[in-house]
Motif scaffolding. Sequence first.
Motif, PDB file in Angstrom:
ATOM      1  N   GLY A 209       0.823  -1.203   0.000  1.00  0.00           N
ATOM      2  CA  GLY A 209       0.000   0.000   0.000  1.00  0.00           C
ATOM      3  C   GLY A 209       0.858   1.254   0.000  1.00  0.00           C
ATOM      4  N   GLU A 210       0.255   2.380   0.378  1.00  0.00           N
ATOM      5  CA  GLU A 210       0.998   3.638   0.400  1.00  0.00           C
ATOM      6  C   GLU A 210       0.320   4.632   1.326  1.00  0.00           C
ATOM      7  OE1 GLU A 210       3.726   5.352   0.514  1.00  0.00           O
ATOM      8  OE2 GLU A 210       4.268   4.695  -1.533  1.00  0.00           O
ATOM      9  N   VAL A 211       1.126   5.514   1.908  1.00  0.00           N
ATOM     10  CA  VAL A 211       0.644   6.643   2.698  1.00  0.00           C
ATOM     11  C   VAL A 211       1.225   7.904   2.090  1.00  0.00           C
ATOM     12  CG1 VAL A 211       0.656   7.784   4.950  1.00  0.00           C
ATOM     13  CG2 VAL A 211       0.415   5.301   4.816  1.00  0.00           C
ATOM     14  N   HIS A 212       0.352   8.849   1.759  1.00  0.00           N
ATOM     15  CA  HIS A 212       0.761  10.110   1.163  1.00  0.00           C
ATOM     16  C   HIS A 212       0.589  11.229   2.184  1.00  0.00           C
ATOM     17  CE1 HIS A 212       0.265   8.215  -2.889  1.00  0.00           C
ATOM     18  NE2 HIS A 212      -0.719   7.583  -2.271  1.00  0.00           N
ATOM     19  N   PHE A 213       1.591  12.078   2.308  1.00  0.00           N
ATOM     20  CA  PHE A 213       1.419  13.327   3.053  1.00  0.00           C
ATOM     21  C   PHE A 213       1.870  14.472   2.167  1.00  0.00           C
ATOM     22  CE2 PHE A 213       3.307  16.738   5.639  1.00  0.00           C
ATOM     23  CZ  PHE A 213       2.124  17.217   6.180  1.00  0.00           C
ATOM     24  N   LEU A 214       0.953  15.406   1.898  1.00  0.00           N
ATOM     25  CA  LEU A 214       1.269  16.589   1.101  1.00  0.00           C
ATOM     26  C   LEU A 214       1.498  17.776   2.027  1.00  0.00           C
ATOM     27  CD1 LEU A 214      -1.406  16.339  -1.757  1.00  0.00           C
ATOM     28  CD2 LEU A 214       0.834  15.222  -1.593  1.00  0.00           C
ATOM     29  N   TYR A 215       2.392  18.667   1.625  1.00  0.00           N
ATOM     30  CA  TYR A 215       2.607  19.875   2.409  1.00  0.00           C
ATOM     31  C   TYR A 215       1.336  20.717   2.482  1.00  0.00           C
ATOM     32  CZ  TYR A 215       7.628  19.140   1.402  1.00  0.00           C
ATOM     33  OH  TYR A 215       8.892  18.626   1.283  1.00  0.00           O
ATOM     34  N   GLY A 216       1.140  21.332   3.659  1.00  0.00           N
ATOM     35  CA  GLY A 216       0.107  22.345   3.818  1.00  0.00           C
ATOM     36  C   GLY A 216       0.746  23.685   4.117  1.00  0.00           C
ATOM     37  N   ASN A 217      -0.072  24.713   4.230  1.00  0.00           N
ATOM     38  CA  ASN A 217       0.477  26.033   4.519  1.00  0.00           C
ATOM     39  C   ASN A 217       1.124  26.105   5.901  1.00  0.00           C
ATOM     40  OD1 ASN A 217      -2.365  25.906   5.444  1.00  0.00           O
ATOM     41  ND2 ASN A 217      -1.987  27.993   6.164  1.00  0.00           N
ATOM     42  N   HIS A 218       0.682  25.259   6.836  1.00  0.00           N
ATOM     43  CA  HIS A 218       1.306  25.283   8.158  1.00  0.00           C
ATOM     44  C   HIS A 218       2.670  24.605   8.143  1.00  0.00           C
ATOM     45  CE1 HIS A 218      -1.757  27.137  10.804  1.00  0.00           C
ATOM     46  NE2 HIS A 218      -2.514  26.857   9.761  1.00  0.00           N
ATOM     47  N   GLU A 219       2.890  23.653   7.253  1.00  0.00           N
ATOM     48  CA  GLU A 219       4.243  23.135   7.072  1.00  0.00           C
ATOM     49  C   GLU A 219       5.138  24.240   6.509  1.00  0.00           C
ATOM     50  OE1 GLU A 219       2.180  20.172   8.417  1.00  0.00           O
ATOM     51  OE2 GLU A 219       1.565  20.808   6.406  1.00  0.00           O
ATOM     52  N   GLU A 220       4.613  24.969   5.528  1.00  0.00           N
ATOM     53  CA  GLU A 220       5.393  26.064   4.944  1.00  0.00           C
ATOM     54  C   GLU A 220       5.733  27.103   6.006  1.00  0.00           C
ATOM     55  OE1 GLU A 220       5.965  30.020   3.154  1.00  0.00           O
ATOM     56  OE2 GLU A 220       4.100  29.398   4.119  1.00  0.00           O
ATOM     57  N   MET A 221       4.767  27.475   6.829  1.00  0.00           N
ATOM     58  CA  MET A 221       5.020  28.492   7.849  1.00  0.00           C
ATOM     59  C   MET A 221       6.046  28.027   8.872  1.00  0.00           C
ATOM     60  SD  MET A 221       1.426  30.445   8.639  1.00  0.00           S
ATOM     61  CE  MET A 221       0.485  28.985   9.088  1.00  0.00           C
ATOM     62  N   GLU A 222       5.911  26.799   9.357  1.00  0.00           N
ATOM     63  CA  GLU A 222       6.827  26.317  10.383  1.00  0.00           C
ATOM     64  C   GLU A 222       8.237  26.088   9.832  1.00  0.00           C
ATOM     65  OE1 GLU A 222       6.607  26.269  13.450  1.00  0.00           O
ATOM     66  OE2 GLU A 222       4.477  26.459  13.831  1.00  0.00           O
ATOM     67  N   LEU A 223       8.325  25.420   8.697  1.00  0.00           N
ATOM     68  CA  LEU A 223       9.640  25.096   8.159  1.00  0.00           C
ATOM     69  C   LEU A 223      10.395  26.339   7.721  1.00  0.00           C
ATOM     70  CD1 LEU A 223       8.670  21.915   6.120  1.00  0.00           C
ATOM     71  CD2 LEU A 223       9.967  21.989   8.250  1.00  0.00           C
ATOM     72  N   ARG A 224       9.642  27.407   7.353  1.00  0.00           N
ATOM     73  CA  ARG A 224      10.268  28.651   6.918  1.00  0.00           C
ATOM     74  C   ARG A 224      10.226  29.730   8.008  1.00  0.00           C
ATOM     75  NH1 ARG A 224      10.489  29.777   1.264  1.00  0.00           N
ATOM     76  NH2 ARG A 224       9.120  31.581   1.438  1.00  0.00           N
ATOM     77  N   ASP A 225       9.881  29.312   9.239  1.00  0.00           N
ATOM     78  CA  ASP A 225       9.953  30.191  10.413  1.00  0.00           C
ATOM     79  C   ASP A 225       9.128  31.468  10.249  1.00  0.00           C
ATOM     80  OD1 ASP A 225      11.662  28.489  11.825  1.00  0.00           O
ATOM     81  OD2 ASP A 225      13.437  29.335  10.880  1.00  0.00           O
ATOM     82  N   ALA A 226       7.902  31.310   9.775  1.00  0.00           N
ATOM     83  CA  ALA A 226       7.031  32.479   9.649  1.00  0.00           C
ATOM     84  C   ALA A 226       6.692  33.033  11.032  1.00  0.00           C
ATOM     85  CB  ALA A 226       5.749  32.096   8.911  1.00  0.00           C
ATOM     86  N   THR A 227       6.770  34.322  11.195  1.00  0.00           N
ATOM     87  CA  THR A 227       6.470  34.933  12.495  1.00  0.00           C
ATOM     88  C   THR A 227       5.011  34.748  12.882  1.00  0.00           C
ATOM     89  OG1 THR A 227       6.074  37.063  11.405  1.00  0.00           O
ATOM     90  CG2 THR A 227       8.304  36.648  12.257  1.00  0.00           C
ATOM     91  N   SER A 228       4.137  34.540  11.899  1.00  0.00           N
ATOM     92  CA  SER A 228       2.713  34.377  12.201  1.00  0.00           C
ATOM     93  C   SER A 228       2.447  33.133  13.041  1.00  0.00           C
ATOM     94  CB  SER A 228       1.892  34.313  10.906  1.00  0.00           C
ATOM     95  OG  SER A 228       2.355  33.261  10.081  1.00  0.00           O
TER      96      SER A 228
END
Length: 407
Positions: free
Chosen positions: A170-189
């Motif tokens: 089988g398979e498990v897929h995880f796609l990036y969300g905007n909260h991954e983008e914010m956390e990984l890129r250290d968004a101040t928000s």
Amino acid sequence: MKLITSVLLLLLASLSVAAQVEPNQPDGPYIFYTDTGTVIVTVATDGLIHTEVYRDGLPPDFSFEVCSTAPEAGKDAPSRFKVRLRKDYKRIDCVRPAPDSLLVISDPHAKWTPFTSILKAQGVVDENLKWKYGKNELMIIGDIFDRGDDATTIFWFVYKLQQEAREAGGEVHFLYGNHEEMELRDATSCYRNGYLFKKYIALSEAYFGDSTHYGSRFFGVDTELGRWLMRCNTIQKIGADLFVHAGLNEEFYRLNYSPAEVNSRVSAEMFNPSRKSDTTGLLAAGAKGGVLWYRGMISGFNPESAPPLPVETLHKLLRRYKAERVIVGHTEVTSSSIAEPYRVTGATAYDGNGYDFRVVDVNVPTDRAFERGYGRGVLITRTGATFVVYDRAPNTPLPLPKLPLPK
């Protein structure tokens, strides 16, 4: 990288406890690969931060235990499960045939109890939290980070399930969300808006003396979870369905990226050490933004903040990527601008704007949907038949496109 390594060496001169954070908030482990060895950082249930250093690398078949903060539904104690360290981080092919069954959920937002509940209810995992879905597949359309206190737990669980699923075909897929983008890129928000729970801020402050770079420090390219996340996708086609966290706008159509280009470009940008630029044109924030933010495919959403995607552009996108539908998360369709049935069904296929049910939103307010028995996502069969799924009720059909896709 050099700064992080230096700080780690300073803190890890011995294997003693480094600091204390709030009790009953277990976290980790975080596995760092440094110039002088592998460092494992764990927050125990007593709030103490423990470190282990393996100067000559980790032993073969290394495994470890992960402990959740919240319990599973109907249980009194937190969950505990074993994880085996992966030997590879293969990126999933971004175009795949449909399996017999594909369970699709979105935006678990670090909420362990609802997340494990729907997986158990739909037969994806057993009572011991092991994969039991055979050759079928699970899709999580982004946003494991933020709003809850079991983000690291869920990341490790998905990491583990992906390994078990592949062993079963089988398979498990995880796609990036905007909260991954914010956390990984250290968004101040993340900090200004209170998205990141205080346990993570406290850990970052105690361990690195820095409370505003949790994501890039604990999920960076020198960590095990970071190396795995680097090979996750942003857009995925399975059978006749195209999956992306937020939506696709006219600018995306103009860019004319292939799915493989989207995935490689976004991954590179998410883990860009400068975390300042966006050379892809894909990560623009806000309701009018890129693939992780755009809300204009959601029929009935505020048209002033997110101009609706013209149906002609939707058709062009579907034809370009040889898909019949786009399935998204990101936008919780629970505002007064959306019809009441959504709140009961928990997933919707849009007929408005001329979309003819070709846009499906599976994002629900995780806690409330779980507590009130609302739908939690969708199940898609090999034939394309689609059903809203529940924790404690029978699955119900979701409307399919009524007309052929215009040529």
